[in-house]
Write a protein that holds these residues in place. Structure first.
Motif, mmCIF file in Angstrom:
data_model
loop_
_atom_site.group_PDB
_atom_site.id
_atom_site.type_symbol
_atom_site.label_atom_id
_atom_site.label_comp_id
_atom_site.label_asym_id
_atom_site.label_seq_id
_atom_site.Cartn_x
_atom_site.Cartn_y
_atom_site.Cartn_z
ATOM 1 N N ALA A 182 0.674 -1.167 -0.074
ATOM 2 C CA ALA A 182 -0.070 0.067 0.016
ATOM 3 C C ALA A 182 0.945 1.314 -0.045
ATOM 4 O O ALA A 182 0.426 2.298 -0.804
ATOM 5 C CB ALA A 182 -0.875 0.033 1.148
ATOM 6 N N LEU A 183 2.126 1.223 0.674
ATOM 7 C CA LEU A 183 2.824 2.474 0.878
ATOM 8 C C LEU A 183 3.418 2.520 -0.332
ATOM 9 O O LEU A 183 3.936 3.836 -0.828
ATOM 10 C CB LEU A 183 3.448 2.719 2.082
ATOM 11 N N ALA A 184 4.239 1.507 -0.963
ATOM 12 C CA ALA A 184 5.129 1.642 -2.162
ATOM 13 C C ALA A 184 4.385 1.896 -3.229
ATOM 14 O O ALA A 184 4.835 2.628 -4.079
ATOM 15 C CB ALA A 184 5.835 0.221 -2.229
ATOM 16 N N GLU A 185 3.197 1.227 -3.600
ATOM 17 C CA GLU A 185 2.542 1.490 -4.938
ATOM 18 C C GLU A 185 2.143 2.733 -4.994
ATOM 19 O O GLU A 185 1.974 3.465 -6.144
ATOM 20 C CB GLU A 185 1.395 0.563 -5.123
ATOM 21 N N LEU A 186 1.627 3.585 -4.039
ATOM 22 C CA LEU A 186 1.311 4.976 -3.918
ATOM 23 C C LEU A 186 2.568 5.854 -3.997
ATOM 24 O O LEU A 186 1.973 6.959 -3.738
ATOM 25 C CB LEU A 186 0.136 5.128 -3.204
ATOM 26 N N GLU A 187 3.686 5.377 -3.634
ATOM 27 C CA GLU A 187 4.765 6.102 -3.172
ATOM 28 C C GLU A 187 4.298 7.307 -2.122
ATOM 29 O O GLU A 187 4.718 8.458 -2.222
ATOM 30 C CB GLU A 187 5.265 6.785 -4.324
ATOM 31 N N HIS A 188 3.766 6.822 -1.154
ATOM 32 C CA HIS A 188 3.149 7.248 -0.124
ATOM 33 C C HIS A 188 4.504 7.761 0.725
ATOM 34 O O HIS A 188 5.360 6.935 1.021
ATOM 35 C CB HIS A 188 2.463 6.518 0.872
ATOM 36 N N GLY A 189 4.333 8.481 1.411
ATOM 37 C CA GLY A 189 5.617 9.429 2.491
ATOM 38 C C GLY A 189 5.891 8.726 3.731
ATOM 39 O O GLY A 189 6.609 9.163 4.235
ATOM 40 N N ALA A 190 5.042 7.769 4.065
ATOM 41 C CA ALA A 190 5.186 7.262 5.539
ATOM 42 C C ALA A 190 6.377 6.241 5.551
ATOM 43 O O ALA A 190 6.493 5.511 4.348
ATOM 44 C CB ALA A 190 3.794 6.694 5.936
ATOM 45 N N ASP A 191 6.881 6.190 6.476
ATOM 46 C CA ASP A 191 8.134 5.056 6.529
ATOM 47 C C ASP A 191 7.426 3.652 6.541
ATOM 48 O O ASP A 191 6.920 3.437 7.737
ATOM 49 C CB ASP A 191 8.720 5.333 8.040
ATOM 50 N N SER A 192 7.654 3.185 5.548
ATOM 51 C CA SER A 192 7.046 1.834 5.435
ATOM 52 C C SER A 192 7.732 0.564 6.358
ATOM 53 O O SER A 192 7.090 -0.363 6.807
ATOM 54 C CB SER A 192 7.148 1.344 3.878
ATOM 55 N N ASP A 193 9.012 0.865 6.694
ATOM 56 C CA ASP A 193 9.559 0.032 7.667
ATOM 57 C C ASP A 193 8.973 -0.035 8.812
ATOM 58 O O ASP A 193 8.598 -1.038 9.415
ATOM 59 C CB ASP A 193 11.129 0.340 7.656
ATOM 60 N N THR A 194 8.828 1.238 9.497
ATOM 61 C CA THR A 194 8.193 1.413 10.639
ATOM 62 C C THR A 194 6.775 1.120 10.671
ATOM 63 O O THR A 194 6.283 0.203 11.523
ATOM 64 C CB THR A 194 8.338 2.941 11.252
ATOM 65 N N ALA A 195 5.965 1.142 9.647
ATOM 66 C CA ALA A 195 4.711 0.866 9.517
ATOM 67 C C ALA A 195 4.629 -0.810 9.572
ATOM 68 O O ALA A 195 3.615 -1.361 10.083
ATOM 69 C CB ALA A 195 3.980 1.539 8.128
ATOM 70 N N GLU A 196 5.591 -1.486 8.830
ATOM 71 C CA GLU A 196 5.486 -2.920 8.837
ATOM 72 C C GLU A 196 5.634 -3.316 10.275
ATOM 73 O O GLU A 196 5.006 -4.422 10.734
ATOM 74 C CB GLU A 196 6.382 -3.230 7.961
ATOM 75 N N LEU A 197 6.600 -2.943 10.696
ATOM 76 C CA LEU A 197 7.086 -3.357 12.095
ATOM 77 C C LEU A 197 5.640 -3.252 13.224
ATOM 78 O O LEU A 197 5.334 -4.120 13.926
ATOM 79 C CB LEU A 197 8.121 -2.771 12.873
ATOM 80 N N LEU A 198 5.354 -1.871 13.225
ATOM 81 C CA LEU A 198 4.050 -1.695 14.247
ATOM 82 C C LEU A 198 2.870 -2.498 13.687
ATOM 83 O O LEU A 198 2.176 -3.026 14.768
ATOM 84 C CB LEU A 198 3.888 -0.102 14.402
ATOM 85 N N THR A 199 2.521 -2.631 12.576
ATOM 86 C CA THR A 199 1.394 -3.561 11.941
ATOM 87 C C THR A 199 1.661 -4.949 12.541
ATOM 88 O O THR A 199 0.818 -5.547 13.064
ATOM 89 C CB THR A 199 1.620 -3.592 10.293
ATOM 90 N N ALA A 200 2.885 -5.589 12.427
ATOM 91 C CA ALA A 200 3.072 -7.012 13.078
ATOM 92 C C ALA A 200 2.910 -7.039 14.236
ATOM 93 O O ALA A 200 2.464 -7.978 14.748
ATOM 94 C CB ALA A 200 4.692 -7.295 12.541
ATOM 95 N N GLU A 201 3.389 -5.998 15.090
ATOM 96 C CA GLU A 201 3.044 -5.919 16.527
ATOM 97 C C GLU A 201 1.497 -6.039 16.811
ATOM 98 O O GLU A 201 1.175 -6.870 17.684
ATOM 99 C CB GLU A 201 3.711 -4.790 17.311
#
Length: 151
Positions: free
Chosen positions: A38-57
């Motif tokens: 979601a973050l990559a396809e739209l070239e969204h500006g949120a930090d995807s690494d952090t988003a992935e980590l927190l989502t996993a938690e």
């Protein structure tokens, strides 16, 4: 005014995804992949690494701390100022110390006990709310300015 705004006017999300995930550990990599895509396809500006980590938690907590085999729902919203990720589960009980520390330091020798600490520390805001079928636990991440994004 320097710093973040105290009031955020309501706005419709730029895009959002909602997906049911199995009530098992297999949900964690699926949720991470959805957020990354979601973050990559739209070239969204949120930090995807952090988003992935927190989502996993959040997903791992929902799987571990809720009984039964009802699906867990992942909601990803891309907002003009960042993103919000929610995980819905069937248990109405609020998540431990998500919005404020309980005073206990996690045991450095234990495998568990740091997820909510990470969410509090790395998100711009986080919380939980009741839903008709249980609760939603969420976090927000701000957009990263273009000059600070990795190449």
């Amino acid at each position: 005014m320097n710093g973040s705004a105290l009031y955020e006017p309501p706005s419709a999300p730029a895009a959002s995804w909602r997906i049911a995930l199995p009530h098992s550990a297999a949900a964690v990599p699926v949720a991470r992949a959805l957020v990354r895509t979601a973050l990559a396809e739209l070239e969204h500006g949120a930090d995807s690494d952090t988003a992935e980590l927190l989502t996993a938690e959040l997903v791992a907590n929902a799987v571990e701390h809720t009984a039964g085999d009802s699906p867990i729902e992942l909601v990803v919203e891309l907002l003009p100022g960042g993103c919000q990720v929610e995980v819905h589960d069937p248990d109405p009980a609020p998540p431990g110390d998500l919005t404020r520390p309980n005073g206990d330091e996690p045991d450095p020798w234990q495998e568990h006990g740091r997820g909510l600490l990470l969410i509090r520390a790395l998100s711009s805001s986080c919380g939980h709310r009741p839903t008709d079928s249980g609760k939603a636990v969420w976090f927000r991440l701000p957009s990263v300015p273009p000059q600070r994004r990795p190449v």
